[in-house]
Design a protein around this motif. Structure first.
Motif, mmCIF file in Angstrom:
data_model
loop_
_atom_site.group_PDB
_atom_site.id
_atom_site.type_symbol
_atom_site.label_atom_id
_atom_site.label_comp_id
_atom_site.label_asym_id
_atom_site.label_seq_id
_atom_site.Cartn_x
_atom_site.Cartn_y
_atom_site.Cartn_z
ATOM 1 N N VAL A 238 -27.358 -24.066 -23.431
ATOM 2 C CA VAL A 238 -27.912 -24.729 -24.617
ATOM 3 C C VAL A 238 -26.912 -24.919 -25.751
ATOM 4 N N ASN A 239 -25.756 -24.268 -25.693
ATOM 5 C CA ASN A 239 -24.825 -24.277 -26.821
ATOM 6 C C ASN A 239 -23.629 -25.173 -26.491
ATOM 7 N N ARG A 240 -23.755 -26.460 -26.793
ATOM 8 C CA ARG A 240 -22.697 -27.423 -26.459
ATOM 9 C C ARG A 240 -21.401 -27.169 -27.220
ATOM 10 N N PRO A 241 -21.431 -26.806 -28.511
ATOM 11 C CA PRO A 241 -20.168 -26.484 -29.190
ATOM 12 C C PRO A 241 -19.427 -25.336 -28.518
ATOM 13 N N PHE A 242 -20.175 -24.348 -28.047
ATOM 14 C CA PHE A 242 -19.552 -23.222 -27.360
ATOM 15 C C PHE A 242 -18.889 -23.676 -26.065
ATOM 16 N N VAL A 243 -19.554 -24.560 -25.313
ATOM 17 C CA VAL A 243 -18.973 -25.089 -24.074
ATOM 18 C C VAL A 243 -17.692 -25.858 -24.379
ATOM 19 N N ALA A 244 -17.711 -26.665 -25.453
ATOM 20 C CA ALA A 244 -16.513 -27.414 -25.845
ATOM 21 C C ALA A 244 -15.358 -26.469 -26.148
ATOM 22 N N LEU A 245 -15.657 -25.382 -26.850
ATOM 23 C CA LEU A 245 -14.620 -24.406 -27.176
ATOM 24 C C LEU A 245 -14.066 -23.751 -25.917
ATOM 25 N N CYS A 246 -14.935 -23.459 -24.950
ATOM 26 C CA CYS A 246 -14.478 -22.831 -23.711
ATOM 27 C C CYS A 246 -13.578 -23.774 -22.913
ATOM 28 N N VAL A 247 -13.943 -25.058 -22.849
ATOM 29 C CA VAL A 247 -13.093 -26.034 -22.152
ATOM 30 C C VAL A 247 -11.749 -26.157 -22.875
ATOM 31 N N HIS A 248 -11.814 -26.222 -24.198
ATOM 32 C CA HIS A 248 -10.579 -26.243 -24.990
ATOM 33 C C HIS A 248 -9.733 -25.017 -24.703
ATOM 34 N N GLY A 249 -10.372 -23.830 -24.717
ATOM 35 C CA GLY A 249 -9.636 -22.594 -24.473
ATOM 36 C C GLY A 249 -8.954 -22.592 -23.121
ATOM 37 N N LEU A 250 -9.631 -23.152 -22.112
ATOM 38 C CA LEU A 250 -9.060 -23.225 -20.775
ATOM 39 C C LEU A 250 -7.786 -24.068 -20.775
ATOM 40 N N PHE A 251 -7.855 -25.284 -21.325
ATOM 41 C CA PHE A 251 -6.715 -26.197 -21.273
ATOM 42 C C PHE A 251 -5.571 -25.760 -22.184
ATOM 43 N N ILE A 252 -5.901 -25.322 -23.402
ATOM 44 C CA ILE A 252 -4.830 -25.001 -24.340
ATOM 45 C C ILE A 252 -4.068 -23.755 -23.904
ATOM 46 N N LEU A 431 -1.867 -31.156 -20.193
ATOM 47 C CA LEU A 431 -2.849 -30.112 -20.492
ATOM 48 C C LEU A 431 -3.350 -30.197 -21.931
ATOM 49 N N VAL A 432 -2.470 -30.534 -22.863
ATOM 50 C CA VAL A 432 -2.895 -30.729 -24.254
ATOM 51 C C VAL A 432 -3.910 -31.858 -24.341
ATOM 52 N N LEU A 433 -3.713 -32.889 -23.538
ATOM 53 C CA LEU A 433 -4.656 -34.012 -23.526
ATOM 54 C C LEU A 433 -6.047 -33.549 -23.081
ATOM 55 N N GLY A 434 -6.110 -32.628 -22.144
ATOM 56 C CA GLY A 434 -7.391 -32.077 -21.718
ATOM 57 C C GLY A 434 -8.088 -31.327 -22.830
ATOM 58 N N SER A 435 -7.330 -30.589 -23.618
ATOM 59 C CA SER A 435 -7.904 -29.873 -24.760
ATOM 60 C C SER A 435 -8.451 -30.854 -25.792
ATOM 61 N N TRP A 436 -7.693 -31.911 -26.060
ATOM 62 C CA TRP A 436 -8.146 -32.945 -26.999
ATOM 63 C C TRP A 436 -9.461 -33.558 -26.537
ATOM 64 N N ALA A 437 -9.599 -33.801 -25.244
ATOM 65 C CA ALA A 437 -10.816 -34.424 -24.710
ATOM 66 C C ALA A 437 -12.045 -33.548 -24.920
ATOM 67 N N SER A 438 -11.882 -32.226 -24.912
ATOM 68 C CA SER A 438 -13.035 -31.338 -25.102
ATOM 69 C C SER A 438 -13.650 -31.527 -26.483
#
Length: 461
Positions: A238-252, A431-438
């Motif tokens: 239910v927490n989309r901002p949290f998911v975005a942060l996790c995807v960002h954390g993975l790529f960065i 990989l930075v581009l993946g973080s930006w996409a999140s």
């Protein structure tokens, strides 16, 4: 939940909070930048074997990060510690962190064969456990110190300054000792690591004494039976901002650990002087100072998420430009040092300033689930970062072996040199581009949603 604000957020609080990440990063930065070279060149372990060990070590981190966060939430809900929810853990973890790090970089070199591998394995497990025990409550502490966007931005900036400063110090210290004693001599690694560990321990202690849990956390007012490890699964749903942060954390973190793991190989084997790694880090210092001074003001005008997103996009463009320069011309080592550290600096805006967004995700989660579980959320976010670190660290070593790197070779082959260039410039840019996409496509916290969260928080006071 009742939130009772204690004393005002002071300059001492900000400095103290910044020293927390600084204390941990004094040791952790070397794990990403120099540990692999210590294993391959000083201990004589093959890159492929180190890649396997890194994978096993980080599986342990996958387990202990979310469990540590959930344990903090549950233990405080059951027995509220009068000294706070997070700070007591800092005092327990700091000595273990310091001692295990010194042992990791000195003891294995005294043994040979399987005994060396076993000691290296065990000491790394202890160090990573101690780092988790310190890092989870340190990061979660922000939500117990900051109540407004301005306070969060201020503490995020302080943490960023501490992390950047400690990274510069540790990455400046270690290559100097390697230059003096040689990259195959374990003594240089032991001295550099010991010095960084002691400086880090002093910072950790200052963090403990100069911080304060100003806000009462919600979990102390609910039954410990309501706090479950599986709560995080609902958060992910239910927490989309949290998911975005996790995807960002993975790529960065993949980008960070690919770069940090291979950086010394780039300076030593491609550019010909490992001491340039020390001086190269200094080029990012002025940019970091400017970012931390102006970052909160820029974030106040355009938003913290946009500041992070623009920084990531600039970093991607720089990395791709560096790769083109390396492959099609003889790039001057000093030019590479300036450009690569500038690219890393823009990418690191997201790392240093992301903590305010974590606070937003925690507030949003409380509004939609009725539970304020900072430890579990921060622990799981940290898990996503650990996954990125694992993939970045392990894959960098696998790829290093794949392109033919030999720790005993005086000069690497042309194919190996080209491979190192690709791994140090093109791969980080992707990989930075993946973080930006999140943040571009997953993050959904807009002004209207923030007003709803603020209204919810005001109603709970």
């Amino acid at each position: 939940m009742t939130e009772k604000k204690k004393n005002a957020l002071t300059l001492k609080h900000k400095i103290g909070y910044g020293l927390g990440d600084a204390g941990g990063v004094m040791t952790f930065a070397l794990m990403g930048s120099t540990f692999s070279m210590y294993c391959t060149d000083a201990l004589g372990i093959s890159p492929t074997r180190i890649a396997v060990l890194l994978l096993i070590w980080n599986i342990w981190d996958f387990i202990n990060d979310p469990l540590m966060g959930a344990f903090i939430d549950k233990s405080y809900a059951k027995n509220s510690n009068p000294n706070g929810k997070f700070r007591p853990w800092l005092l327990r973890a700091a000595p273990i962190l310091c001692i295990s790090f010194i042992a990791l970089w000195s003891v294995p070199s005294l043994f040979e064969g399987m005994a060396r591998l076993c000691l290296l394995f065990g000491l790394k497990i202890i160090y990573e456990g101690a780092y988790t025990m310190f890092n989870i409550p340190m990061g979660s502490l922000l939500s117990a110190m900051a109540d407004t966007d301005e306070e969060r931005a201020s503490l995020s900036s302080a943490r960023g300054i501490g992390s950047a400063g400690a990274t510069l110090i540790s990455l400046f210290i270690m290559p100097l000792f390697l230059k003096k004693f040689g990259e195959t001599n374990a003594i240089g690694y032991a001295i550099g690591a010991g010095l960084c560990a002691l400086i880090g321990f002093a910072m950790c202690m200052a963090h403990y004494f100069w911080t304060e849990e100003r806000l009462e956390t919600g979990s102390q007012n609910e039954s410990s039976d309501n706090i479950k490890v599986t709560d995080i699964l609902q958060v992910i749903k239910v927490n989309r901002p949290f998911v975005a942060l996790c995807v960002h954390g993975l790529f960065i973190c993949m980008m960070q650990y690919v770069g940090n793991t291979l950086n010394n190989y780039m300076y030593s084997d491609v550019l010909g002087d490992i001491s340039l790694a020390s001086y190269g880090t200094l080029f990012s210092a002025p940019a970091m100072i400017i970012i931390f001074i102006t970052g909160p003001m820029i974030a106040n005008k355009i938003g913290l998420e946009k500041l992070i997103r623009y920084g990531l996009l600039i970093s991607c463009v720089l990395y791709l430009g560096i790769y083109a320069g390396l492959m099609f011309m003889n790039m001057n080592p000093w030019v590479y040092a300036v450009l690569s550290n500038t690219a890393m600096g823009f990418a690191f805006i997201s790392i240093y300033m992301q903590w305010g967004l974590v606070g937003e995700a925690i507030d949003y989660n409380e509004m939609i689930t009725g539970k304020r579980t900072e430890g579990s959320i921060y622990g799981t976010f940290n898990l996503s970062r650990r996954v990125g670190q694992t993939i970045g660290n392990s894959s960098a070593m696998f790829l290093l072996g794949l392109i033919g790197y030999s720790g005993s070779a005086t000069v690497q082959s042309a194919g190996t040199i080209a491979g190192i260039k690709t791994l140090c410039a093109l791969l980080p840019g992707i990989l930075v581009l993946g973080s930006w996409a999140s943040f571009k496509y997953l993050w959904n916290m807009d002004d209207e949603m923030r007003r709803k969260v603020d209204a919810y928080k005001a109603a709970k006071k």
